[in-house]
Design an enzyme around this catalytic site. Sequence first.
Site, PDB file in Angstrom:
ATOM      1  N   ASP A   1       0.817  -1.219   0.000  1.00 45.23           N
ATOM      2  CA  ASP A   1       0.000   0.000   0.000  1.00 45.23           C
ATOM      3  C   ASP A   1       0.846   1.262   0.000  1.00 45.23           C
ATOM      4  OD1 ASP A   1       0.772  -0.494   2.586  1.00 45.23           O
ATOM      5  OD2 ASP A   1      -1.164  -0.074   3.495  1.00 45.23           O
TER       6      ASP A   1
HETATM    7  C1  LAN Z   1       3.747  -0.759  10.044  1.00 47.51           C
HETATM    8  C2  LAN Z   1       3.533   0.631   9.711  1.00 47.51           C
HETATM    9  C3  LAN Z   1       2.848   0.894   8.413  1.00 47.51           C
HETATM   10  C4  LAN Z   1       1.917  -0.217   8.013  1.00 47.51           C
HETATM   11  C5  LAN Z   1       0.914   0.179   6.903  1.00 47.51           C
HETATM   12  C6  LAN Z   1       1.577   0.737   5.665  1.00 47.51           C
HETATM   13  C7  LAN Z   1      -0.029   1.262   7.425  1.00 47.51           C
HETATM   14  C8  LAN Z   1       0.092  -1.043   6.561  1.00 47.51           C
HETATM   15  O1  LAN Z   1      -0.930  -0.715   5.669  1.00 47.51           O
HETATM   16  C9  LAN Z   1       0.970  -2.198   6.141  1.00 47.51           C
HETATM   17  C10 LAN Z   1       1.911  -2.593   7.278  1.00 47.51           C
HETATM   18  C11 LAN Z   1       2.792  -1.464   7.797  1.00 47.51           C
HETATM   19  C12 LAN Z   1       3.926  -1.263   6.815  1.00 47.51           C
HETATM   20  C13 LAN Z   1       3.428  -1.787   9.146  1.00 47.51           C
HETATM   21  C14 LAN Z   1       3.811  -3.172   9.501  1.00 47.51           C
HETATM   22  C15 LAN Z   1       4.252  -3.432  10.945  1.00 47.51           C
HETATM   23  C16 LAN Z   1       5.037  -2.284  11.552  1.00 47.51           C
HETATM   24  C17 LAN Z   1       6.307  -2.073  10.757  1.00 47.51           C
HETATM   25  C18 LAN Z   1       4.135  -1.049  11.470  1.00 47.51           C
HETATM   26  C19 LAN Z   1       2.824  -1.183  12.202  1.00 47.51           C
HETATM   27  C20 LAN Z   1       4.933  -0.038  12.255  1.00 47.51           C
HETATM   28  C21 LAN Z   1       5.580  -0.843  13.403  1.00 47.51           C
HETATM   29  C22 LAN Z   1       5.390  -2.342  13.050  1.00 47.51           C
HETATM   30  C23 LAN Z   1       6.604  -3.179  13.489  1.00 47.51           C
HETATM   31  C24 LAN Z   1       6.288  -4.646  13.327  1.00 47.51           C
HETATM   32  C25 LAN Z   1       6.979  -2.840  14.919  1.00 47.51           C
HETATM   33  C26 LAN Z   1       8.025  -3.699  15.531  1.00 47.51           C
HETATM   34  C27 LAN Z   1       7.390  -4.783  16.293  1.00 47.51           C
HETATM   35  C28 LAN Z   1       7.524  -6.071  16.042  1.00 47.51           C
HETATM   36  C29 LAN Z   1       6.482  -6.990  16.517  1.00 47.51           C
HETATM   37  C30 LAN Z   1       8.676  -6.639  15.304  1.00 47.51           C
END
Ligand code: LAN
Length: 728
Positions: free
Chosen positions: A458
Amino acid sequence: VAEKHTNGHITANAVGEQKTDYSQWRLKDEDGCQTWHYLETDEELKAWPQSTADKYHLGLETGLPKLPAAKTPLESAANGLSFFSHLQLPPGNWACEYGGPMFLLPCAVITWYVTETPVPEAWKIEIKNYLYARQNPKDGGWGLHIEGESSVFGTSMNYVVLRLLGASAEDPRIIKARGLLHKMGGAVYGPHWAKFWLAVLGIAGWDLVNPVPPEFWLLPDWVPLAPWRWWIHMRMVFLPMSYVYSKRWQYPLNDLTRSLQQELFTEPVEQINFLSHRNSIHVKDNYHPKSWLLNSVNWALVNVWNPYLRPNFLVKKAEDWVWWLVQEEDHNTEYTNLGPVNGPMNTLVCYIKEGPDSYSVQEHRKTLPEFLWVKGEGMLMNGTNGVQVWDTAFLIQACVTAGFAQDQKWKPMLLKALEFLEAQQMREEVREQKRSYRQSRKGAWGFSTKKQGYTVSDCTSEALKAVMMLQNIPGYPQLISADRQQQAIDVLLTMQNASGGCASYEPTRGPVYLEWLNAAEVFGRIMIEYDYPECTTAVVGALSMFTDRFPDYRSSHIADFKARAVEYIRTEQRADGSWYGSWGICFTYAGMFALEALASVGETYENSERVRLACQFFLDRQMEDGGWGETYKSCESGTYCQHEQSQVVQTAWVCIALLEAGYPDPEPLKKALKMIMGRQCANGEWKQEAIEGVFNKSCMISYPNYKFTFTIKAMGMFAKKWGNIELL
Ligand code: LAN
């Protein structure tokens, strides 16, 4: 309270609480790489003045002017944009706090501690300030995220951080936290990740930690459980963790960690049978209990494999392979790494493997600060190295929707934003793409920066949409050629699942039953990629817009992709008309996307029963004041949980949803927009309300720029449909 000056204008009040001078903090943004700096000398301060954005993010007075009161939606949107435009950073992007999770600072601080990395005094002070500010006043603990209830994970880890950074064991706030921790059974009742860090610190034995066997990485690729098939965030954490586990590496005990051994547990450490606590977990931490399968695997690993079978040659082979993958990850991200958990862990692996002064460790020490953020409450750790591409793409889209892109006033700002997206598009595949199990990325965008370099379905879509929207307007340069847009489409076309839906970073690679091996306890749905209505919609939107411009490029593939994707969105709708959101809270977020997807194929209120049902779902939940408000409990529980207060961001999402759906009556929308406009400050700003985002069902994360981007978009859409009428 009397304040006395110490070095670097750090002040301490009578009870010894320290505070840095907030006028000395600066945010640097180099090509989107954001780092905070505390300037200490007068020369430095003079040479690098504090910007409006710095002041805003630090919670200082920005001095931005009062604007003429808005009466119409477009006036309100323009006021909002006027405020927000001052926060644009020199490379063209917007930045923000990306906090929420309370388990990230521990990753960084423990890593710094055990790798003996010096931490600037100002950082130590502000990290402590942040944690104190976020300590639950009720019980003295911390939860998984800022709005969550206290848990052993949050409390034990942040307790350790405070102590490592110099907090006294006798500080009343520390005493209170310790009391709670003991009431919950002590740190042995923490989840797997907490136990891992305690073992690294030498505070607990490795027996406490359920196995993280690097041997798993030797499974042939065809095996359904092989780690390359896991969700990228899980396998990239499992990777360095398995190396450290395999080495049973521990930091040598010292007075402080010896003292922590006494503080964190309820019995003397010598008497604790760590092995017997492998599976101990407090209810508050046990969001996703381990399966019988995982428990059996762990039992076999601990009792049979590790002590009797595990051959040395295999251990070496596994460690070598893991080390190779760690190096590829470091290389491909220039040591920034995928996220805030694997970054610190990779640092530790490099430290163990290559030593304290190695190039790799030095590079890690430089990049880790990209995850840190300073705000009024202190210093925290962001969930990624920023939200650069994502927020910038939404801002551009909102401006185009509201008709601001034609306005000369906003052109320089939007041009800069376009330049930023241009600079952040990934232009090459990673080296060794196949061997390191990477999804293709040439032409894609990630969530934060090109340097981090991970394709997200996305993010690629939203950025591409923003580029196409802006480049379609006369007067904007074609910074991103047709070729490069096609490359983005090529990547997107690799991202569809058999279901028709799209996941986040890669198409789903493993079976759902991999969730039985979910060892993290604190998160749900983490082991594989899933289909997400949000991600799927974004891709559909990008494909639609692209075909309008390039009708001949891979047209049958695109048409087929879109048809299957929209069908997937339809099947995801619940009986009550709603969609469950995975990345924003929650039904209001997903509903907005789903209705956009349906509208893109002409399915609206007028001709579709399911769209009417979806609209009704929202109308039934509109609050007295015209707004909508949903709490994060929706994400945890899977049912709509009413917030006691309406929320600006969620209200904007629902307005967009209803406008996409072509809801025929403007009255509910007018009421909603009035509420949003009523909350706008005189300078155009909206204030932060409840947390907006989520991941893994249980952990919340802030998207502070949504209160600007989605409000502007909602007002713009309303004005287009119903006219820019006076609402206030
Ligand atoms: C994110 C942030 C953005 C998010 C969107 C683009 C909004 C979504 O549509 C797809 C997934 C994604 C890219 C995403 C995946 C997981 C993330 C990276 C996070 C929520 C921000 C933090 C999270 C990450 C896994 C945090 C670290 C924690 C762990 C459990 C490893």
